[in-house]
Design an enzyme around this catalytic site. Structure first.
Site, PDB file in Angstrom:
ATOM      1  N   HIS A   1       6.078 -25.209  -5.609  1.00 29.61           N
ATOM      2  CA  HIS A   1       7.484 -25.606  -5.502  1.00 29.61           C
ATOM      3  C   HIS A   1       7.974 -26.292  -6.765  1.00 29.61           C
ATOM      4  CE1 HIS A   1       8.425 -24.566  -1.303  1.00 29.61           C
ATOM      5  NE2 HIS A   1       7.146 -24.796  -1.074  1.00 29.61           N
TER       6      HIS A   1
ATOM      7  N   LYS B   1       8.255 -17.678  -5.138  1.00 26.21           N
ATOM      8  CA  LYS B   1       9.356 -18.638  -5.032  1.00 26.21           C
ATOM      9  C   LYS B   1      10.273 -18.489  -6.246  1.00 26.21           C
ATOM     10  CE  LYS B   1       6.977 -21.774  -1.872  1.00 26.21           C
ATOM     11  NZ  LYS B   1       5.869 -20.860  -1.515  1.00 26.21           N
TER      12      LYS B   1
ATOM     13  N   SER C   1       6.130 -29.893   0.011  1.00 33.34           N
ATOM     14  CA  SER C   1       7.207 -28.969   0.325  1.00 33.34           C
ATOM     15  C   SER C   1       8.057 -29.388   1.514  1.00 33.34           C
ATOM     16  CB  SER C   1       6.631 -27.576   0.574  1.00 33.34           C
ATOM     17  OG  SER C   1       5.715 -27.591   1.656  1.00 33.34           O
TER      18      SER C   1
END
Length: 394
Positions: A212, A241, A184
């Site tokens: 991610h 996310k 990340s």
């Protein structure tokens, strides 16, 4: 509380501030989105994990609202006592189907999922081989496990093989390779084809934290394994996310893995169940993601445009294809000064510095979003150019 203890804490905070490492939070008074409001000012938001722009999507808000009407506000219980609703199992089975796994299990956050996964599955006679840049949650989860621990240099397949050999030579019963799907801080992808090939060669289990990537990497947004066309054994991830941006984590994998985690994963057994609103919105987010090719295309178009623009201006970028685009600055104070200057020009970003990244590797981590338009990006690039020149970065 003893004054000496409080004085020691105050001294530590003073040292953090003197070193330019003090993190400050800014209050947002609008929904999360491509543009936000903070301190009464509208800002272009270039630092959220809201990759597909779903955090304020009306369908998610409606699903969450409807669920509170039909299923209540909160569960007031852990899952195995009286905290499991039909919505929880709907989301778990829906998510497993999306990820091509047997089943999945929900947690309050992916930090909890990563803290939970290792201890029930592996013991003192086993081994974990972990990438050196893995997320803090994986590191902490591994520390809780009694398995032997080996670490390999980031994405280095030769070193991974050396550590696998060492684990096997040490007599490990089961060996698990653990990696982020996307690292990340750098936006680089784990070399999953090489990892899975070595796993097959050394009869190792593969675990990937895909926080991610889920929702936008690979066909239908199924993540880094799908992006590379490989299969892994266990996936951990988040709804915080790309999948709506609220909260909630998960582990997905073979049925015996998930069944044992329901019996022994401590963060699952001793934490309240996710509230119905979050669960219902998670189901709706998966529906949007599966039909979200247009959003994914826009996200990667924005990422390429943004990366090309920063490169033309002369910023030092880490190479990559991911919507995370780090601008390397080196020193923590410079990163904070640049973030402040950009804020003054209407761009919301954060400086990243030790201990989040190694000393001397401070940066501004920008993140692209499918909700950003070309005007947003051009305005952002103009601000980066002005502040970069003021601070002597470019």
């Amino acid at each position: 509380m003893p004054q000496a203890f409080l004085d020691a804490l105050t001294d530590t905070l003073a040292e953090i501030k003197a070193d330019g490492l003090l993190k400050r939070e800014r209050e947002i008074t609008s929904p999360q989105g491509a543009r936000i409001t903070a301190n009464g000012r509208g800002l272009i938001n270039l630092c959220a994990n809201n990759y597909l722009g779903l955090a304020d999507h009306p369908r998610l808000i409606a699903a969450a609202t409807d669920a509170m009407q039909s299923h209540g506000y909160g569960m007031a219980s852990v899952r195995f006592i009286c905290g499991t609703q039909d919505l929880h199992r709907q989301l778990e089975t829906r998510l497993a189907r999306f990820l091509d796994m047997d089943d999945s299990i929900l947690f309050a956050a992916c930090f909890d999922a990563n803290a939970a996964v290792f201890e029930p599955l592996l013991g003192a006679g086993d081994a974990i081989v972990s990438d050196s840049l893995n997320h803090a949650s994986l590191i902490d989860g591994i520390r809780l496990c009694k398995a032997q621990k080996y670490r390999y240099a980031n994405a280095d397949m030769a070193d991974l093989e050396a550590q696998l050999k060492a684990a096997r030579a040490g007599g490990a019963r089961h060996v698990m390779i653990v990696t982020d799907g996307v690292f990340s801080m750098d936006g680089t992808l784990a070399p999953l084809p090489g990892i899975t090939a070595l796993a097959a060669q050394y009869d190792a289990i593969t675990l990937v934290d895909d926080c991610h990537a889920t929702g936008f990497m690979g066909p239908k947004g199924q993540g880094t394994p799908a992006h590379f066309g490989v299969s892994v054994d266990i996936l951990t991830g988040t709804f915080g996310k790309a999948l709506g941006g609220a909260i909630g984590g998960y582990i997905a994998g073979p049925q015996p893995v998930i069944d044992l985690l329901r019996q022994r994963a401590r963060p699952y057994l001793f934490s309240n169940a996710l509230p119905p609103s979050v669960v219902a919105a998670g189901i709706e987010a998966l529906d949007l993601v599966e039909t979200g090719d247009t959003l994914r295309a826009r996200l990667f178009e924005n990422a390429q445009y943004w990366r090309d623009g920063l490169t033309r201006l002369g910023f030092d970028l880490l190479a990559g294809e991911h919507p995370i685009v780090p601008i390397m600055l080196g020193e923590a104070q410079l990163a904070q000064d640049m973030a402040a200057g950009l804020n003054d020009r209407g761009v919301y970003v954060s400086g990243f510095f030790y201990p989040v990244v190694p000393k001397g590797r401070a940066r501004i981590r920008t993140q692209m979003n499918a909700a950003l338009d070309r005007d947003d990006l051009d305005e952002g690039l103009a601000a980066f150019e002005a502040v970069g020149k003021e601070l002597g970065v470019i």
